[in-house]
Write an enzyme that holds these catalytic residues in place. Structure first.
Site, mmCIF file in Angstrom:
data_model
loop_
_atom_site.group_PDB
_atom_site.id
_atom_site.type_symbol
_atom_site.label_atom_id
_atom_site.label_comp_id
_atom_site.label_asym_id
_atom_site.label_seq_id
_atom_site.Cartn_x
_atom_site.Cartn_y
_atom_site.Cartn_z
ATOM 1 N N GLU A 58 0.822 -1.222 0.000
ATOM 2 C CA GLU A 58 0.000 0.000 0.000
ATOM 3 C C GLU A 58 0.848 1.261 0.000
ATOM 4 O OE1 GLU A 58 -0.628 -2.661 1.839
ATOM 5 O OE2 GLU A 58 -2.671 -3.272 1.365
ATOM 6 N N HIS A 125 -11.677 -5.121 8.446
ATOM 7 C CA HIS A 125 -12.322 -4.971 7.135
ATOM 8 C C HIS A 125 -13.595 -4.147 7.266
ATOM 9 C CE1 HIS A 125 -9.760 -8.508 6.624
ATOM 10 N NE2 HIS A 125 -9.808 -8.316 5.320
#
Lengths: 321, 349
Positions: A58, A125
């Site tokens: 990322e 999540h």
């Protein structure tokens, strides 16, 4: 024809790719696989070489997007989940957000964050991180609540000369539908009156707009007219529209799915208190998730986040009922 | 020093007629970097610099050899870090940009909004570093990806880092990304034996940082970073290989930081014997020795270069010092390019 929130996000990207050869999409599993949520399905085939799979990196994904933007590209970065943007936090807040101010060279990148909780998704999540990024100068933070805004605001995000954190809510992906893509949307930075009322104002963003609307419908049956303001962008906040609403109702409840310490609800209340104290007939209220990580089990998760029931309860409290 | 800039034509000596010319051009950039940094350090001690001063003393050969052999006009990139005064100027940063940023002139590229080594001109191939180490690798990767999108596959990006910076996750992510994308990237690792005060035994456990290259699927080189000729030869090869499409190149230069981490740091943790050990020498002094021994320049010529350079540096610093400082009342206090969306603080009252 019926278009979902997710379709709108995909169509906006398709249109951006079509209109501007400098647009490309970069993220994990976004190419042939079409993304974890299929937000880029079919785009790699339609736009060869412009939808690129990234390694699970990322930091490097956002860092390279900044570099590409410096050289005139308009990258769209897809984080697989908003939660994972924590790994890219440094590149987002220290590299992209400072770039224009430090160097005078704009950094037009769009970072799409599949955000918010869904049943069974758990602590990593499910997060809503818009408050985190709104804290930093140099970023624009969008939190679209409708199919129309998902489409129109994403197109705007890609055109804007600054880094945009685009918080798209996973719970809205499949269930929220519209008949057609919008021809035009409100300008970025303008809030929307999602429901008109006169007894209290509920200011919300993203999926919480829909919980607030449902709470308003329930309260309407009891004779209360609740105004719902959809912020649309978390940063900048449209303080004028919020104040105008509070001027009509005299009461404020700010709702967001993010954690309760600080953040958007605190910002909304603080602005109304400092700029519109005289408009208030009752102490303004805030409603956020609980101050724990987002739970896994649906029983816990439903109690962790604000819902139409907890919003209705807060509004009743606000109305002195 | 425009007269020392090589022409973009590719040749054995990268635009220079022979080894002597290339060596002396690099040596003169090293002299400029050394003299400029000595001036800035003196100003720091006199309290004339806002913020820190971080010197590249001992690393000039390694830094210049990369910066000078990249071609700014051709579209190459150079992302210098804190010890790359030499490489930055040899690549194309002007002496005035350097001086203005240290001295906080509003005429400089950072306009007082950022300072010292945090400077650059991103649209001229010189991205401006942030302090978080390893992050510039991915930024240069992205610039190279953009060039590729625009049909330019013959440009090379140079990025520098120290031994400490290689321990970051960002560095790993960036180098792996460059390898996966087969980008024309040259990574220069100045293994200067200390990351601030931390010796390399607490930084990495491999025998040589260049050993990591194979793990990334990139070509690795390990050289004496104090030897200007070795630096020039190696970076020449690395740049040409990257330009030919052979993917990222990792060049590790062994050398010793001949200064504190910054000028606030007396570096008493570095034992004096380190300077006598391999790679502990002063690359500027070594380059002078080689120039004299090879009869490529006389002591008189070198003295003249020093004197001319000193004069240039004094002029640049004096000019930057005479320029206005940033004015908080004229600052926009908006961090967005999209002005109408900025939630700025109003101008100071």
């Amino acid at each position: 024809m019926s278009i979902t929130y997710l379709d709108a996000i995909r169509e906006a990207q398709a249109r951006a790719l079509e209109e501007d050869p400098n647009v490309f999409i970069y993220g994990q599993d976004v190419a042939d696989f079409g993304g974890a949520f299929k937000a880029t399905k079919g785009l790699a085939e339609r736009f060869p070489g412009r939808v690129i799979d990234a390694p699970i990196s990322e930091d490097a994904i956002v860092g390279s997007a900044v570099g590409a933007a410096i050289e005139g590209m308009r990258p769209i970065v897809e984080m697989q989940f908003a939660d994972f943007s924590a790994v890219a936090f440094n590149q987002i807040v220290n590299q992209s957000a400072t770039h224009y101010w430090r160097t005078g060279v704009p950094c037009p990148i769009t970072i799409r964050l599949p955000s918010g909780g869904t049943e069974g998704s758990g602590p990593f999540h499910s997060q809503s991180v818009e408050s985190l990024y709104a804290h930093y100068p140099g970023l624009i933070v969008m939190t679209p609540a409708t199919v129309e805004d998902a489409y129109g605001m994403l197109l705007e995000a890609i055109r804007i000369e600054d880094p945009v954190i685009f918080c798209e809510h996973k719970l809205l992906y499949y269930h929220l539908k519209a008949d057609a893509l919008p021809r035009s949307v409100l300008p970025v930075g303008k809030a929307r009156i999602a429901r008109v009322g006169r007894h209290a104002s509920v200011v919300a963003c993203s999926a919480m707009v829909h919980e607030a609307l449902r709470a308003a419908r329930v309260l309407a049956d009891e004779g209360w007219e609740i105004e719902v303001v959809d912020l649309r962008t978390a940063k900048p906040i449209d303080t004028d529209t919020i104040l105008a609403s509070v001027a009509r109702t005299g009461r404020l409840l700010a709702v967001a799915e993010s954690f309760p310490w600080g953040g958007i609800t605190a910002e909304v209340v603080s602005r109304v208190v400092t700029e519109g104290f005289h408009l208030l007939d009752a102490p303004p209220q805030r409603l956020n998730s609980k101050d724990t990580p987002v739970p896994y089990h649906p029983n816990l998760w439903r109690a962790h986040r604000p819902t139409w029931q907890s919003i209705a309860a807060s509004v009743r409290h606000l109305l002195g009922l | 020093m425009p007269s020392l800039s090589p022409s973009p034509t590719a040749s054995r000596w990268k635009g220079f007629a022979n080894e002597r010319e290339r060596f002396l051009a690099a040596y003169r950039w090293m002299i400029l970097a050394r003299i400029f940094e000595e001036k800035i350090a003196a100003l720091y001690r006199a309290g004339k610099i806002v913020g820190g001063v971080y010197l590249g003393r001992g690393q000039e050969a390694f830094s210049v050899a990369l910066g000078m052999q990249l071609d700014q006009a051709h579209g190459d990139l150079f992302a210098g870090l804190i010890r790359d005064q030499g490489g930055r100027m040899a690549f194309g940063e002007t002496l005035m940009d350097s001086a203005r940023t240290y001295l906080g002139s509003v005429e400089g590229p950072m306009r007082g909004r950022d300072g010292n080594i945090h400077r650059g001109r991103p649209t001229r191939g010189m991205p401006a570093m942030i302090s978080h180490l390893g992050t510039m690798v991915a930024v240069v990767n992205g610039m190279l990806m953009a060039k590729r999108f625009h049909g330019r596959v013959d440009v090379v990006g140079g990025v520098t880092i120290g031994d400490g910076g290689t321990s970051t996750g960002a560095f790993h992510e960036g180098l792996n990304q460059a390898a996966v994308e087969k980008l024309p990237l040259v990574v220069a690792v100045a293994d200067n034996q200390y990351a601030y005060s931390t010796p390399t035994c607490h930084q990495y456990a491999c025998a040589d940082l260049a050993d990591r290259a194979a793990g990334y699927g990139v070509r690795g080189y390990s050289i004496d970073g104090t030897d200007l000729t070795a630096c020039l030869e190696t970076f020449h090869e690395a740049i040409e290989r990257a330009r030919r499409g052979e993917g990222p190149q990792l060049v590790v230069g062994k050398l010793l930081r001949l200064a504190g981490h910054g000028e606030h740091d007396d570096a008493r943790y570095i034992p004096a014997r380190k300077r006598q050990e391999p790679h502990g020498g002063d690359c500027v002094a070594l380059a002078r020795e080689k120039a004299l021994k090879s009869a490529w320049a006389s002591a008189k010529e070198i003295d003249e270069w020093h004197a001319q350079t000193q004069e240039r540096v004094e002029e640049a610093v004096a000019r930057a010092q005479s320029e206005p400082e940033p004015n908080p009342f004229r600052e926009s206090w908006h961090a967005l390019a999209t002005k109408h969306l900025a939630e700025g603080t109003p101008p100071a009252q």
